[in-house]
Design a protein around this motif. Structure first.
Motif, PDB file in Angstrom:
ATOM      1  N   VAL A  55       0.848  -1.195   0.000  1.00 48.91           N
ATOM      2  CA  VAL A  55       0.000   0.000   0.000  1.00 48.91           C
ATOM      3  C   VAL A  55       0.881   1.241   0.000  1.00 48.91           C
ATOM      4  O   VAL A  55       1.992   1.214   0.520  1.00 48.91           O
ATOM      5  CB  VAL A  55      -0.931   0.023   1.230  1.00 48.91           C
ATOM      6  CG1 VAL A  55      -1.975  -1.079   1.161  1.00 48.91           C
ATOM      7  CG2 VAL A  55      -0.149  -0.068   2.522  1.00 48.91           C
ATOM      8  N   PRO A  56       0.391   2.349  -0.574  1.00 48.07           N
ATOM      9  CA  PRO A  56       1.131   3.601  -0.433  1.00 48.07           C
ATOM     10  C   PRO A  56       0.924   4.125   0.982  1.00 48.07           C
ATOM     11  O   PRO A  56      -0.210   4.234   1.446  1.00 48.07           O
ATOM     12  CB  PRO A  56       0.505   4.515  -1.490  1.00 48.07           C
ATOM     13  CG  PRO A  56      -0.830   3.941  -1.770  1.00 48.07           C
ATOM     14  CD  PRO A  56      -0.768   2.484  -1.446  1.00 48.07           C
ATOM     15  N   ASP A  69      -7.800  -2.111   5.622  1.00 41.02           N
ATOM     16  CA  ASP A  69      -8.904  -1.763   4.718  1.00 41.02           C
ATOM     17  C   ASP A  69      -8.914  -2.691   3.513  1.00 41.02           C
ATOM     18  O   ASP A  69      -9.957  -3.198   3.105  1.00 41.02           O
ATOM     19  CB  ASP A  69      -8.770  -0.311   4.226  1.00 41.02           C
ATOM     20  CG  ASP A  69      -9.035   0.700   5.324  1.00 41.02           C
ATOM     21  OD1 ASP A  69      -9.718   0.362   6.310  1.00 41.02           O
ATOM     22  OD2 ASP A  69      -8.552   1.835   5.188  1.00 41.02           O
ATOM     23  N   ARG A  70      -7.737  -2.917   2.934  1.00 44.70           N
ATOM     24  CA  ARG A  70      -7.615  -3.745   1.734  1.00 44.70           C
ATOM     25  C   ARG A  70      -8.026  -5.181   2.021  1.00 44.70           C
ATOM     26  O   ARG A  70      -8.726  -5.819   1.236  1.00 44.70           O
ATOM     27  CB  ARG A  70      -6.173  -3.655   1.243  1.00 44.70           C
ATOM     28  CG  ARG A  70      -5.827  -4.200  -0.103  1.00 44.70           C
ATOM     29  CD  ARG A  70      -6.609  -3.669  -1.269  1.00 44.70           C
ATOM     30  NE  ARG A  70      -6.290  -2.386  -1.782  1.00 44.70           N
ATOM     31  CZ  ARG A  70      -5.206  -2.042  -2.466  1.00 44.70           C
ATOM     32  NH1 ARG A  70      -4.262  -2.899  -2.667  1.00 44.70           N
ATOM     33  NH2 ARG A  70      -5.069  -0.843  -2.943  1.00 44.70           N
ATOM     34  N   GLY A  83     -14.148 -17.542  10.883  1.00 48.70           N
ATOM     35  CA  GLY A  83     -15.466 -17.256  11.427  1.00 48.70           C
ATOM     36  C   GLY A  83     -16.192 -16.150  10.695  1.00 48.70           C
ATOM     37  O   GLY A  83     -15.799 -15.745   9.607  1.00 48.70           O
ATOM     38  N   GLN A  84     -17.255 -15.670  11.333  1.00 47.17           N
ATOM     39  CA  GLN A  84     -18.099 -14.646  10.726  1.00 47.17           C
ATOM     40  C   GLN A  84     -18.030 -13.367  11.552  1.00 47.17           C
ATOM     41  O   GLN A  84     -17.636 -13.368  12.711  1.00 47.17           O
ATOM     42  CB  GLN A  84     -19.541 -15.127  10.657  1.00 47.17           C
ATOM     43  CG  GLN A  84     -19.707 -16.357   9.803  1.00 47.17           C
ATOM     44  CD  GLN A  84     -21.149 -16.857   9.801  1.00 47.17           C
ATOM     45  OE1 GLN A  84     -21.927 -16.541  10.673  1.00 47.17           O
ATOM     46  NE2 GLN A  84     -21.481 -17.639   8.785  1.00 47.17           N
ATOM     47  N   GLY A  85     -18.442 -12.276  10.939  1.00 53.30           N
ATOM     48  CA  GLY A  85     -18.483 -11.000  11.629  1.00 53.30           C
ATOM     49  C   GLY A  85     -17.119 -10.386  11.889  1.00 53.30           C
ATOM     50  O   GLY A  85     -16.933  -9.648  12.850  1.00 53.30           O
ATOM     51  N   ILE A  86     -16.156 -10.699  11.032  1.00 52.40           N
ATOM     52  CA  ILE A  86     -14.800 -10.185  11.194  1.00 52.40           C
ATOM     53  C   ILE A  86     -14.795  -8.677  10.923  1.00 52.40           C
ATOM     54  O   ILE A  86     -15.346  -8.212   9.934  1.00 52.40           O
ATOM     55  CB  ILE A  86     -13.828 -10.904  10.246  1.00 52.40           C
ATOM     56  CG1 ILE A  86     -13.719 -12.369  10.667  1.00 52.40           C
ATOM     57  CG2 ILE A  86     -12.470 -10.232  10.215  1.00 52.40           C
ATOM     58  CD1 ILE A  86     -13.002 -13.239   9.683  1.00 52.40           C
ATOM     59  N   GLU A  87     -14.146  -7.956  11.804  1.00 53.58           N
ATOM     60  CA  GLU A  87     -14.044  -6.509  11.654  1.00 53.58           C
ATOM     61  C   GLU A  87     -12.671  -6.115  11.154  1.00 53.58           C
ATOM     62  O   GLU A  87     -11.685  -6.832  11.361  1.00 53.58           O
ATOM     63  CB  GLU A  87     -14.340  -5.829  12.992  1.00 53.58           C
ATOM     64  CG  GLU A  87     -15.773  -6.062  13.449  1.00 53.58           C
ATOM     65  CD  GLU A  87     -16.100  -5.316  14.719  1.00 53.58           C
ATOM     66  OE1 GLU A  87     -15.414  -4.322  15.048  1.00 53.58           O
ATOM     67  OE2 GLU A  87     -17.051  -5.729  15.395  1.00 53.58           O
ATOM     68  N   ARG A  88     -12.608  -4.971  10.523  1.00 47.38           N
ATOM     69  CA  ARG A  88     -11.386  -4.458   9.906  1.00 47.38           C
ATOM     70  C   ARG A  88     -10.211  -4.407  10.885  1.00 47.38           C
ATOM     71  O   ARG A  88      -9.088  -4.759  10.545  1.00 47.38           O
ATOM     72  CB  ARG A  88     -11.679  -3.071   9.355  1.00 47.38           C
ATOM     73  CG  ARG A  88     -10.485  -2.284   8.942  1.00 47.38           C
ATOM     74  CD  ARG A  88     -10.835  -0.792   9.068  1.00 47.38           C
ATOM     75  NE  ARG A  88      -9.733   0.039   8.659  1.00 47.38           N
ATOM     76  CZ  ARG A  88      -8.867   0.570   9.517  1.00 47.38           C
ATOM     77  NH1 ARG A  88      -8.965   0.355  10.803  1.00 47.38           N
ATOM     78  NH2 ARG A  88      -7.893   1.321   9.063  1.00 47.38           N
TER      79      ARG A  88
END
Length: 124
Positions: A55-56, A69-70, A83-88
């Motif tokens: 990333v820059p 973010d990427r 799993g599910q519901g993974i946050e950034r």
């Protein structure tokens, strides 16, 4: 084999108007490549390849934010084995969360990916 997330064509070394406000004046913005593995995931059978994200960014912290973010954009909130519901913030343990990925190296500069044998899955 590894996942390699490389900069999009529109990600120039010049910061965008949105990100320019967070960069200290006079700071040189370069590419940072984060190499990470899944060693921090405990008690979960993770069958995922190591991750390489370019990333820059002017600093390593800025690179971790952009890489998070990427990764969130690419994988989404549901990842097999994680799993599910993974946050950034969970990717690299931002905001005092437990990280999924352990940073093994941060390389500064324009990366050159040797992928002649196609052992890397590039994500653009």
């Amino acid at each position: 084999m590894a996942f390699a997330i490389t900069p999009d064509a529109d990600e120039a070394l010049t910061p965008s108007a949105a990100s320019a406000a967070t960069i200290t004046p006079g700071t040189v913005r370069e590419y940072r490549t984060i190499v990470a593995d899944w060693e921090t995931v405990d008690g979960v059978s993770v069958d995922l390849r190591p991750v390489v994200v370019t990333v820059p960014a002017a600093t390593t912290q800025e690179a971790l934010e952009a890489a998070s973010d990427r990764l969130q954009e690419h994988f989404g909130p549901d990842v097999d084995g994680l799993g599910q519901g993974i946050e950034r913030d969970w990717w690299f343990g931002l905001n005092q969360t437990d990280p999924f990925l352990r940073v093994c190296a941060v390389i500064v500069g324009v990366p050159i990916l040797d992928n002649a044998d196609r052992t890397t899955n590039e994500i653009h």
